[in-house]
Design a protein around this motif. Sequence first.
Motif, short mmCIF file in Angstrom:
data_model
loop_
_atom_site.label_atom_id
_atom_site.label_comp_id
_atom_site.label_asym_id
_atom_site.label_seq_id
_atom_site.Cartn_x
_atom_site.Cartn_y
_atom_site.Cartn_z
N PRO A 60 51.61 34.93 -1.38
CA PRO A 60 52.60 33.99 -1.88
C PRO A 60 52.84 32.82 -0.93
N ASN A 61 52.26 32.88 0.26
CA ASN A 61 52.48 31.85 1.27
C ASN A 61 51.71 30.57 0.97
N THR A 62 52.17 29.49 1.57
CA THR A 62 51.48 28.21 1.50
C THR A 62 50.84 27.98 2.86
N PHE A 63 49.56 27.59 2.87
CA PHE A 63 48.81 27.39 4.10
C PHE A 63 48.44 25.92 4.21
N LEU A 64 48.75 25.34 5.38
CA LEU A 64 48.51 23.91 5.59
C LEU A 64 47.84 23.70 6.94
N ILE A 65 47.04 22.66 7.01
CA ILE A 65 46.42 22.27 8.28
C ILE A 65 46.88 20.84 8.57
N ASP A 66 47.19 20.59 9.83
CA ASP A 66 47.60 19.24 10.24
C ASP A 66 46.34 18.42 10.51
N GLU A 67 46.05 17.48 9.62
CA GLU A 67 44.83 16.68 9.74
C GLU A 67 44.79 15.86 11.04
N GLN A 68 45.94 15.45 11.55
CA GLN A 68 45.96 14.63 12.76
C GLN A 68 45.53 15.42 13.99
N THR A 69 45.69 16.73 13.98
CA THR A 69 45.37 17.55 15.15
C THR A 69 43.96 18.12 15.08
N LEU A 70 43.28 17.92 13.98
CA LEU A 70 41.95 18.47 13.78
C LEU A 70 40.95 17.79 14.71
N SER A 71 40.14 18.61 15.42
CA SER A 71 39.10 18.06 16.29
C SER A 71 37.92 19.00 16.33
N VAL A 72 36.76 18.44 16.62
CA VAL A 72 35.55 19.23 16.84
C VAL A 72 35.11 18.91 18.26
N ASP A 124 32.21 21.43 22.88
CA ASP A 124 31.89 22.84 23.07
C ASP A 124 31.66 23.57 21.75
N GLY A 125 31.74 22.83 20.62
CA GLY A 125 31.51 23.43 19.31
C GLY A 125 32.72 24.09 18.69
N VAL A 126 33.89 23.98 19.33
CA VAL A 126 35.10 24.61 18.82
C VAL A 126 35.84 23.62 17.91
N VAL A 127 36.21 24.11 16.72
CA VAL A 127 37.04 23.33 15.81
C VAL A 127 38.48 23.72 16.12
N ARG A 128 39.28 22.75 16.53
CA ARG A 128 40.68 23.02 16.89
C ARG A 128 41.60 22.34 15.87
N TYR A 129 42.73 22.97 15.61
CA TYR A 129 43.62 22.51 14.56
C TYR A 129 44.98 23.17 14.70
N VAL A 130 45.97 22.61 14.01
CA VAL A 130 47.29 23.23 13.91
C VAL A 130 47.40 23.80 12.51
N LEU A 131 47.75 25.08 12.44
CA LEU A 131 47.94 25.80 11.19
C LEU A 131 49.43 25.99 10.94
N ASN A 185 31.24 16.68 12.84
CA ASN A 185 32.35 15.94 13.42
C ASN A 185 33.62 16.15 12.61
N ARG A 186 34.69 15.57 13.08
CA ARG A 186 36.01 15.69 12.45
C ARG A 186 36.00 15.14 11.03
N ASP A 187 35.32 14.01 10.81
CA ASP A 187 35.29 13.39 9.49
C ASP A 187 34.67 14.32 8.44
N GLU A 188 33.66 15.08 8.85
CA GLU A 188 33.04 16.02 7.92
C GLU A 188 34.04 17.09 7.47
#
Length: 172
Positions: free
Chosen positions: A59-71, A74-81, A153-156
């Motif tokens: 029932p939860n809503t899941f969101l990602i902060d697009e401004q914090t998204l980075s690749v 080191d190959g790590v995708v970082r983001y705020v959930l 990359n981030r744009d992808e």
Amino acid sequence: MHLLIRGGLAALVCFSGPVSAQFLADEEANANWKEGEVEFPPAPAESSLREFFVSSASPNTFLIDEQTLSVGEDGVVRYVLVVRTPGGAENVTFEGIRCNTGERRIYASGRRDGSWSRARNSEWAPISDNSYNRPRAALARDHFCDGPAPPRNRDEVLRRLQQSDGANPIYR
């Protein structure tokens, strides 16, 4: 008959060599991998949150902060959930996903004042598709990773998130 068996074994050796060599190269690359420097992002802004589909069972809503998204290099995708419950509770975490190992890491939890509290256990752990990790599994499977390869990359990643428009009917 012996020629057939020997021919089959020779083919097996020829075709499995490159596969096992690739596996060993991946193992070596992972053993030598070093995580880049991690900087905590600003608190998420409501205007940059994008909903993504996780499961019709939640029932939860899941969101990602697009401004914090980075690749990272080191190959790590970082983001705020951001996870919001129907009752109004909100959980904010700063996380990373490694596509090539299928692992996730939680760096910090967000506080109400916009600051971060470092996670007590911030180790890389496998992404399993259980209820706790389902958002991470959905992000890795549907938006971040091409199998074991991280996005270019981030744009992808942003393009993939925007194409899903908050829902992925394939997994409903």
